[in-house]
Design a protein around this motif. Structure first.
Motif, PDB file in Angstrom:
ATOM      1  N   ALA A 199      67.404  68.518  55.520  1.00 54.71           N
ATOM      2  CA  ALA A 199      67.885  69.589  56.386  1.00 54.71           C
ATOM      3  C   ALA A 199      67.138  70.897  56.154  1.00 54.71           C
ATOM      4  O   ALA A 199      66.895  71.653  57.091  1.00 54.71           O
ATOM      5  N   HIS A 200      66.779  71.164  54.906  1.00 55.45           N
ATOM      6  CA  HIS A 200      66.139  72.446  54.581  1.00 55.45           C
ATOM      7  C   HIS A 200      65.179  72.248  53.419  1.00 55.45           C
ATOM      8  O   HIS A 200      65.573  71.931  52.308  1.00 55.45           O
ATOM      9  N   GLN A 201      63.912  72.432  53.678  1.00 54.54           N
ATOM     10  CA  GLN A 201      62.884  72.309  52.639  1.00 54.54           C
ATOM     11  C   GLN A 201      62.623  73.694  52.063  1.00 54.54           C
ATOM     12  O   GLN A 201      62.079  74.569  52.729  1.00 54.54           O
ATOM     13  N   LEU A 202      63.049  73.887  50.823  1.00 56.61           N
ATOM     14  CA  LEU A 202      62.885  75.166  50.147  1.00 56.61           C
ATOM     15  C   LEU A 202      62.239  74.927  48.797  1.00 56.61           C
ATOM     16  O   LEU A 202      62.564  73.953  48.113  1.00 56.61           O
ATOM     17  N   PRO A 203      61.340  75.800  48.362  1.00 58.95           N
ATOM     18  CA  PRO A 203      60.694  75.605  47.062  1.00 58.95           C
ATOM     19  C   PRO A 203      61.657  75.910  45.926  1.00 58.95           C
ATOM     20  O   PRO A 203      62.688  76.554  46.130  1.00 58.95           O
ATOM     21  N   PRO A 204      61.341  75.450  44.707  1.00 52.88           N
ATOM     22  CA  PRO A 204      62.201  75.753  43.555  1.00 52.88           C
ATOM     23  C   PRO A 204      62.287  77.262  43.345  1.00 52.88           C
ATOM     24  O   PRO A 204      61.283  77.963  43.441  1.00 52.88           O
ATOM     25  N   THR A 205      63.482  77.751  43.077  1.00 54.70           N
ATOM     26  CA  THR A 205      63.654  79.183  42.879  1.00 54.70           C
ATOM     27  C   THR A 205      64.492  79.460  41.637  1.00 54.70           C
ATOM     28  O   THR A 205      65.221  78.602  41.163  1.00 54.70           O
ATOM     29  N   ARG A 206      64.399  80.683  41.162  1.00 51.02           N
ATOM     30  CA  ARG A 206      65.217  81.091  40.030  1.00 51.02           C
ATOM     31  C   ARG A 206      66.686  81.217  40.430  1.00 51.02           C
ATOM     32  O   ARG A 206      67.558  81.267  39.586  1.00 51.02           O
ATOM     33  N   GLY A 207      66.962  81.277  41.710  1.00 48.97           N
ATOM     34  CA  GLY A 207      68.350  81.314  42.167  1.00 48.97           C
ATOM     35  C   GLY A 207      68.901  79.938  42.471  1.00 48.97           C
ATOM     36  O   GLY A 207      70.061  79.798  42.856  1.00 48.97           O
ATOM     37  N   GLY A 208      68.079  78.900  42.297  1.00 49.59           N
ATOM     38  CA  GLY A 208      68.542  77.543  42.556  1.00 49.59           C
ATOM     39  C   GLY A 208      68.832  77.284  44.017  1.00 49.59           C
ATOM     40  O   GLY A 208      69.746  76.546  44.367  1.00 49.59           O
ATOM     41  N   PHE A 209      68.037  77.895  44.931  1.00 51.80           N
ATOM     42  CA  PHE A 209      68.328  77.777  46.347  1.00 51.80           C
ATOM     43  C   PHE A 209      67.970  76.414  46.937  1.00 51.80           C
ATOM     44  O   PHE A 209      68.274  76.136  48.081  1.00 51.80           O
ATOM     45  N   GLY A 210      67.278  75.569  46.175  1.00 54.80           N
ATOM     46  CA  GLY A 210      66.875  74.270  46.703  1.00 54.80           C
ATOM     47  C   GLY A 210      67.925  73.202  46.484  1.00 54.80           C
ATOM     48  O   GLY A 210      68.725  72.883  47.358  1.00 54.80           O
ATOM     49  N   ALA A 211      67.938  72.613  45.280  1.00 62.51           N
ATOM     50  CA  ALA A 211      68.845  71.507  44.985  1.00 62.51           C
ATOM     51  C   ALA A 211      70.299  71.896  45.184  1.00 62.51           C
ATOM     52  O   ALA A 211      71.098  71.122  45.720  1.00 62.51           O
ATOM     53  N   ASN A 212      70.672  73.094  44.760  1.00 59.32           N
ATOM     54  CA  ASN A 212      72.070  73.503  44.858  1.00 59.32           C
ATOM     55  C   ASN A 212      72.526  73.681  46.299  1.00 59.32           C
ATOM     56  O   ASN A 212      73.695  73.452  46.614  1.00 59.32           O
ATOM     57  N   THR A 213      71.613  74.065  47.183  1.00 63.77           N
ATOM     58  CA  THR A 213      71.964  74.174  48.600  1.00 63.77           C
ATOM     59  C   THR A 213      72.315  72.808  49.156  1.00 63.77           C
ATOM     60  O   THR A 213      73.254  72.663  49.949  1.00 63.77           O
ATOM     61  N   GLY A 214      71.578  71.775  48.736  1.00 59.15           N
ATOM     62  CA  GLY A 214      71.872  70.423  49.194  1.00 59.15           C
ATOM     63  C   GLY A 214      73.208  69.916  48.672  1.00 59.15           C
ATOM     64  O   GLY A 214      73.962  69.247  49.389  1.00 59.15           O
ATOM     65  N   ILE A 215      73.520  70.231  47.413  1.00 56.25           N
ATOM     66  CA  ILE A 215      74.812  69.827  46.848  1.00 56.25           C
ATOM     67  C   ILE A 215      75.934  70.532  47.603  1.00 56.25           C
ATOM     68  O   ILE A 215      76.983  69.945  47.893  1.00 56.25           O
ATOM     69  N   ASP A 216      75.701  71.788  47.951  1.00 57.02           N
ATOM     70  CA  ASP A 216      76.665  72.553  48.736  1.00 57.02           C
ATOM     71  C   ASP A 216      76.875  71.915  50.114  1.00 57.02           C
ATOM     72  O   ASP A 216      77.992  71.882  50.641  1.00 57.02           O
ATOM     73  N   ASP A 217      75.787  71.419  50.710  1.00 54.94           N
ATOM     74  CA  ASP A 217      75.888  70.736  52.011  1.00 54.94           C
ATOM     75  C   ASP A 217      76.908  69.609  51.964  1.00 54.94           C
ATOM     76  O   ASP A 217      77.803  69.512  52.805  1.00 54.94           O
ATOM     77  N   VAL A 218      76.746  68.723  50.985  1.00 55.69           N
ATOM     78  CA  VAL A 218      77.558  67.508  50.978  1.00 55.69           C
ATOM     79  C   VAL A 218      78.979  67.762  50.491  1.00 55.69           C
ATOM     80  O   VAL A 218      79.894  66.993  50.807  1.00 55.69           O
ATOM     81  N   TRP A 219      79.192  68.823  49.723  1.00 51.65           N
ATOM     82  CA  TRP A 219      80.560  69.226  49.399  1.00 51.65           C
ATOM     83  C   TRP A 219      81.273  69.651  50.685  1.00 51.65           C
ATOM     84  O   TRP A 219      82.442  69.306  50.909  1.00 51.65           O
ATOM     85  N   ASN A 220      80.581  70.394  51.525  1.00 48.71           N
ATOM     86  CA  ASN A 220      81.130  70.833  52.799  1.00 48.71           C
ATOM     87  C   ASN A 220      81.420  69.648  53.716  1.00 48.71           C
ATOM     88  O   ASN A 220      82.456  69.585  54.387  1.00 48.71           O
TER      89      ASN A 220
END
Length: 504
Positions: free
Chosen positions: A279-300
């Motif tokens: 759904a969203h290709q984002l590079p690794p970040t110090r804020g964890g915007f990549g993997a954590n965004t995906g985990i947030d997706d599936v929780w929703n």
């Protein structure tokens, strides 16, 4: 695996199709945020995923080499994020655990809850119709194919998602920026350098630019953006130069990944839902915007699928997934490339973005959809939790309470079912009647009686008076609230619940 874990925890039968037999050699993701840990704790993993010490933050330094001259510290958000606050916004601190060590924990818990995991199996094709999805899968070991019939399909198949491409869903964003080559190696002798409090290092050595970080277990990864293909003989002196000392090391594996930013223009089509990098290709970040965004997706998505599949809600509830998650995916894209780490790689100017602190991005995002009642148009897309006051669309505020079962927080009371917080008995009584008539479980928290707390703080954090009520969705997001009392509490609550859950 997070999707599987959350669905299994909510009692949704499902099958996971995974083409690999196990975790990748390259650990990949490392940082998992406070919000992710709230989810993992809710589903029973609180004690199994070690969290970092309170006050720990990810720090990065610009250095000539690890053992050489150290220069300045660089910040992810230039202003350092939100100012320090004395009170906690969450009891969790996040986790610094390599993905290849987290995945077995997720697998074991999901399997214990009933997940069917088919590893070494790949999806070859799928078709959807009005009644469901038919997927054809193949064993990579035997070549045997079989068809699986399901109500819905969640596509968590990565940035190059074949499912997304088959659906013809386009993407938008900054696109490809460059290819990053990486080498994973073991070097325990370098680990003492982590004791200074820095975990990431930008190597600036003449014309050489590289990025070095550790997984905290003797494994280090070195990334290059020069585009050169280096064999193991060439990599060895390069690693040694970046370490700055003749440490012993063993190369484990090499890899490459695409630094890019792309967000799908649709997160769902029919009975298929995109999640994670699909759904969203984002590079690794110090804020964890990549993997954590995906985990947030599936929780929703998981609670919505659960309510639709058990017949409680109409499929209209699933339309709120795209409405809520796609704007957040785009917000995280914009925030990623507005920060110095990645802004320097952009090929052209980007529309100026007001930078939001990491706490706001992780714990203070706003959700808008038909499953949120009363999110006014003038609200920002994200803010520090203390800048919110229980507005519909934001995460339920964190407060410590005392109950007959002992001390617990609001976070312990939300996340499984609908939860209503109120001081006035009329709301508690109305909740029981609405829950019974709708057959939707609602936990009624009688603040000041069943749950003791500082009432002034309750009023401030929830943005309601002693006569008001707040209804929190099964994902911990405030769905609706009544700031004060109403003439008919039962009618108001019933109307809100029907809309939030798209009840049949």
């Amino acid at each position: 695996m997070s999707a599987s874990l959350f669905l299994a925890w909510r009692g949704v039968p499902h099958i996971v199709i995974e083409k690999h037999e196990g975790s990748a050699l390259h650990p990949r993701a490392m940082g998992f945020t406070e919000r992710t840990m709230e989810y993992f704790t809710a589903v029973g993993l609180g004690g199994q995923v070690p969290q970092v010490a309170p006050g720990t933050r990810l720090r990065r330094a610009v250095v000539e080499s690890l053992a050489g001259h150290w220069g300045r510290e660089t910040l992810w958000t230039p202003d350092g994020g939100a100012p320090a606050r004395g009170d906690l916004v969450t009891p969790h601190t996040g986790a610094a655990i390599p993905q290849d060590k987290l995945e077995p924990i997720l697998r074991a818990r999901a399997a214990a809850l009933g997940s069917q995991l088919l590893q070494g199996t790949e999806l070859t094709s799928f078709e959807q119709d009005e009644d469901g999805v038919t997927a054809v899968v193949r064993s990579r070991q035997t070549g045997e194919e079989r068809a699986i019939r399901a109500d819905y399909l969640v596509a968590a198949d990565g940035a190059s998602s074949g499912i997304r491409e088959a659906l013809g869903i386009a993407r938008e964003g900054v696109g490809h920026l460059r290819t990053v080559h990486s080498v994973l190696f073991r070097c325990p002798e370098a680990d003492p350098f982590l004791e200074c409090g820095f975990q990431q290092f930008e190597i600036e050595q003449g014309e050489v630019r590289a990025f070095l970080t550790s997984y905290g277990d003797g494994r280090w990864v070195l990334m290059r953006t020069d585009g050169q293909e280096l064999d193991e003989l060439q990599l060895a002196p390069f690693i040694r130069s970046c370490l700055g000392k003749d440490f012993a090391f063993d190369i484990i594996t090499t890899g490459r990944w695409e630094m890019a930013g792309r967000v799908a223009t649709k997160y769902s089509m029919g009975r298929v839902f995109l999640a994670g990098d699909a759904a969203h290709q984002l590079p690794p970040t110090r804020g964890g915007f990549g993997a954590n965004t995906g985990i947030d997706d599936v929780w929703n998505l998981s609670w919505k699928l659960a309510m639709v599949i058990d017949g409680t809600s109409s499929p209209a509830l699933l339309e709120t997934y795209d409405a809520e998650r796609r704007p957040i995916g785009w917000l995280r894209h914009q925030q990623t490339f507005a920060r110095p780490d990645y802004a320097k790689w952009l090929k052209g100017p980007m529309e100026p973005q007001p930078l939001m602190g990491d706490v706001a991005m992780e714990l203070g995002q706003l959700h808008r959809s038909a499953a949120v009642i009363g999110a006014s148009d003038d609200l920002p897309p994200a803010a520090h939790p203390f800048d919110w006051a229980g507005q519909p669309g934001v995460r339920a505020p964190y407060l410590e309470m005392t109950t007959s079962a002992g001390s617990m927080s609001t976070l312990d009371l939300v996340g499984k079912q609908f939860t209503l917080f109120a001081e006035a008995s009329v709301w508690i009584e109305a909740t029981a009647r609405v829950s019974a008539s709708s057959n939707v479980p609602i936990l009624a928290v009688h603040v000041g009686r069943d749950a003791q707390a500082n009432l002034d703080e309750v009023h401030q954090r929830f943005g309601m008076t002693s006569a008001g009520a707040c209804l929190v969705r099964p994902d911990g997001i405030v769905g609706w609230r009544s700031v004060g009392g109403v003439p008919d509490a039962e009618a108001a609550l019933r109307t809100a619940l029907h809309k939030l859950a798209s009840l049949r």
